[in-house]
Design a protein around this motif. Sequence first.
Motif, PDB file in Angstrom:
ATOM      1  N   LYS A  68       8.005  25.935  54.445  1.00  0.00           N
ATOM      2  CA  LYS A  68       8.169  24.797  53.545  1.00  0.00           C
ATOM      3  C   LYS A  68       7.068  23.754  53.752  1.00  0.00           C
ATOM      4  N   PRO A  69       6.621  23.143  52.675  1.00  0.00           N
ATOM      5  CA  PRO A  69       5.626  22.080  52.796  1.00  0.00           C
ATOM      6  C   PRO A  69       6.235  20.849  53.453  1.00  0.00           C
ATOM      7  N   PRO A  70       5.389  20.031  54.113  1.00  0.00           N
ATOM      8  CA  PRO A  70       3.920  20.145  54.147  1.00  0.00           C
ATOM      9  C   PRO A  70       3.457  21.306  55.018  1.00  0.00           C
ATOM     10  N   VAL A  71       2.402  21.979  54.552  1.00  0.00           N
ATOM     11  CA  VAL A  71       1.933  23.182  55.227  1.00  0.00           C
ATOM     12  C   VAL A  71       0.425  23.338  55.040  1.00  0.00           C
ATOM     13  N   ILE A  72      -0.237  23.866  56.052  1.00  0.00           N
ATOM     14  CA  ILE A  72      -1.652  24.216  55.981  1.00  0.00           C
ATOM     15  C   ILE A  72      -1.750  25.709  55.726  1.00  0.00           C
ATOM     16  N   VAL A  73      -2.460  26.100  54.655  1.00  0.00           N
ATOM     17  CA  VAL A  73      -2.644  27.525  54.341  1.00  0.00           C
ATOM     18  C   VAL A  73      -4.134  27.824  54.394  1.00  0.00           C
ATOM     19  N   ASP A  74      -4.525  28.622  55.374  1.00  0.00           N
ATOM     20  CA  ASP A  74      -5.929  28.940  55.608  1.00  0.00           C
ATOM     21  C   ASP A  74      -6.351  30.161  54.803  1.00  0.00           C
ATOM     22  N   GLU A  75      -7.536  30.108  54.198  1.00  0.00           N
ATOM     23  CA  GLU A  75      -8.113  31.180  53.377  1.00  0.00           C
ATOM     24  C   GLU A  75      -7.198  31.514  52.189  1.00  0.00           C
ATOM     25  N   ILE A  76      -6.829  30.477  51.471  1.00  0.00           N
ATOM     26  CA  ILE A  76      -5.886  30.595  50.361  1.00  0.00           C
ATOM     27  C   ILE A  76      -6.394  31.510  49.248  1.00  0.00           C
ATOM     28  N   GLN A  77      -7.728  31.653  49.101  1.00  0.00           N
ATOM     29  CA  GLN A  77      -8.260  32.469  48.017  1.00  0.00           C
ATOM     30  C   GLN A  77      -7.916  33.954  48.180  1.00  0.00           C
ATOM     31  N   LYS A  78      -7.450  34.340  49.369  1.00  0.00           N
ATOM     32  CA  LYS A  78      -7.089  35.737  49.601  1.00  0.00           C
ATOM     33  C   LYS A  78      -5.745  36.115  48.980  1.00  0.00           C
ATOM     34  N   ALA A  79      -5.005  35.112  48.509  1.00  0.00           N
ATOM     35  CA  ALA A  79      -3.718  35.383  47.863  1.00  0.00           C
ATOM     36  C   ALA A  79      -3.582  34.479  46.652  1.00  0.00           C
ATOM     37  N   ALA A  80      -4.297  34.838  45.591  1.00  0.00           N
ATOM     38  CA  ALA A  80      -4.305  34.017  44.373  1.00  0.00           C
ATOM     39  C   ALA A  80      -2.920  33.897  43.749  1.00  0.00           C
ATOM     40  N   GLU A  81      -2.022  34.827  44.107  1.00  0.00           N
ATOM     41  CA  GLU A  81      -0.670  34.799  43.560  1.00  0.00           C
ATOM     42  C   GLU A  81       0.093  33.531  43.946  1.00  0.00           C
ATOM     43  N   LEU A  82      -0.362  32.845  44.992  1.00  0.00           N
ATOM     44  CA  LEU A  82       0.356  31.669  45.476  1.00  0.00           C
ATOM     45  C   LEU A  82       0.127  30.415  44.630  1.00  0.00           C
ATOM     46  N   PHE A  83      -0.958  30.384  43.875  1.00  0.00           N
ATOM     47  CA  PHE A  83      -1.319  29.148  43.191  1.00  0.00           C
ATOM     48  C   PHE A  83      -0.273  28.701  42.175  1.00  0.00           C
ATOM     49  N   ASP A  84       0.260  29.605  41.395  1.00  0.00           N
ATOM     50  CA  ASP A  84       1.274  29.221  40.408  1.00  0.00           C
ATOM     51  C   ASP A  84       2.542  28.702  41.085  1.00  0.00           C
ATOM     52  N   TYR A  85       2.886  29.278  42.230  1.00  0.00           N
ATOM     53  CA  TYR A  85       4.068  28.813  42.959  1.00  0.00           C
ATOM     54  C   TYR A  85       3.830  27.423  43.546  1.00  0.00           C
ATOM     55  N   ILE A  86       2.617  27.192  44.034  1.00  0.00           N
ATOM     56  CA  ILE A  86       2.280  25.853  44.539  1.00  0.00           C
ATOM     57  C   ILE A  86       2.388  24.833  43.410  1.00  0.00           C
ATOM     58  N   LYS A  87       1.897  25.208  42.232  1.00  0.00           N
ATOM     59  CA  LYS A  87       1.980  24.325  41.060  1.00  0.00           C
ATOM     60  C   LYS A  87       3.444  23.979  40.754  1.00  0.00           C
TER      61      LYS A  87
END
Length: 402
Positions: A68-87
Amino acid sequence: MYYHRHIEPVIARIAKRKSVIVLTGARQVGKSTMLKKAYQNINYITLNNPLVRESAKENPSMFFGMNKPPVIVDEIQKAAELFDYIKDIVDEEKAKGQFYLTGSQSLKLMSNISESLAGRAGVVKLLCLSVRELEQSVHRKPFLPTEQRASTLDYSQIVSFIHKGFFPELHETESDLYDRSDFYSSYFQTYIEKDIKDVLAIRNESAFIKFVKACASLTGEVLNMSTIAEICGMDNKTVRAWLSLLESSGLVYLLEPYYNNLNKRLVKSPKLYFLDTGLACWLLGWNTPEQLVNGAMWGHIFESFVFTEILKSYYNDGIVKPPLYYYRDADKNEIDLLIENGDKLHPIEIKTTSDPNKSMIKAFRHIEKIPNKKAGTGALICLAKQRLPLTENVWILPAQMI
């Protein structure tokens, strides 16, 4: 030893008004280390771990349910599927400072940011350690010739830094030339195997290595695609794609010329800068500081060092598009660097000399030809020992005082 990064307060400032903070920069410049030091109470996850990455891709909702946020996610571009969920999460919760995302491939990363997180994310760029950070200086302002900064470094220390490079790992403990060589050998191989092959299906690895070395050998020069293509034996289209990759992964910078539509005689090709002098020296086989200063590339490497230190001062203030340019016209009148500041252009000349003179800044007068701009205070940055006036409006500035 951990050196506090000057960008830390910038990230804290952005986190007060944005839900997502995106930190880009080349591999191993210290992105995740800095975030973990600055936010020790926030959970840290790296997508370099294959098991974690697959879990995130297969079930993003569960992934963020467990982290759960707040969270640091390193090398986020390796899992583009996460961006819509972050939004979806930031739109629902509307809290600030929830996601701290890092990535070493800014082209791929920014594409996802623009598609999913436009308006929700603050973006900052991090380069390697600066001389200011290594000296633990409190001076954080973007460089201008009008600013004054004290320094305790001498000539031999500056040359040693330029040759060693500025990756944090090389400065954490005492290191020698063997450590430096081992680091860059491992770094470059990792860069090719993990970053390059993730983005481009490069079939000719040998040609790509020649291409990177060609870029290092041409640092500080006006970009010539044909020259690079000839060196590595590839066509201009391929070289252009590879150059874009080097730029997006934070290894090179293309400095645009200053021009406007009223002055057609200005050269419009960018200058190419390799962003870490240590890596450039390793690629070019300058094995000791003595070989570097006695070699044919010393002037270009020194210019690259000075430019990159100035660039760092702007990035570390949160300015992702610094007002930095160079000047060159069709008559080959050239000014190494122009800093735009309102209606003023501050001219900078960069020389390896320790005995500067007025003839070295004769091109500064061409600023008068640029419409709607006037010359600001200029500087001749060199290897002199102290800051002194050269003319009424130009300072001699030792490189360590940038």
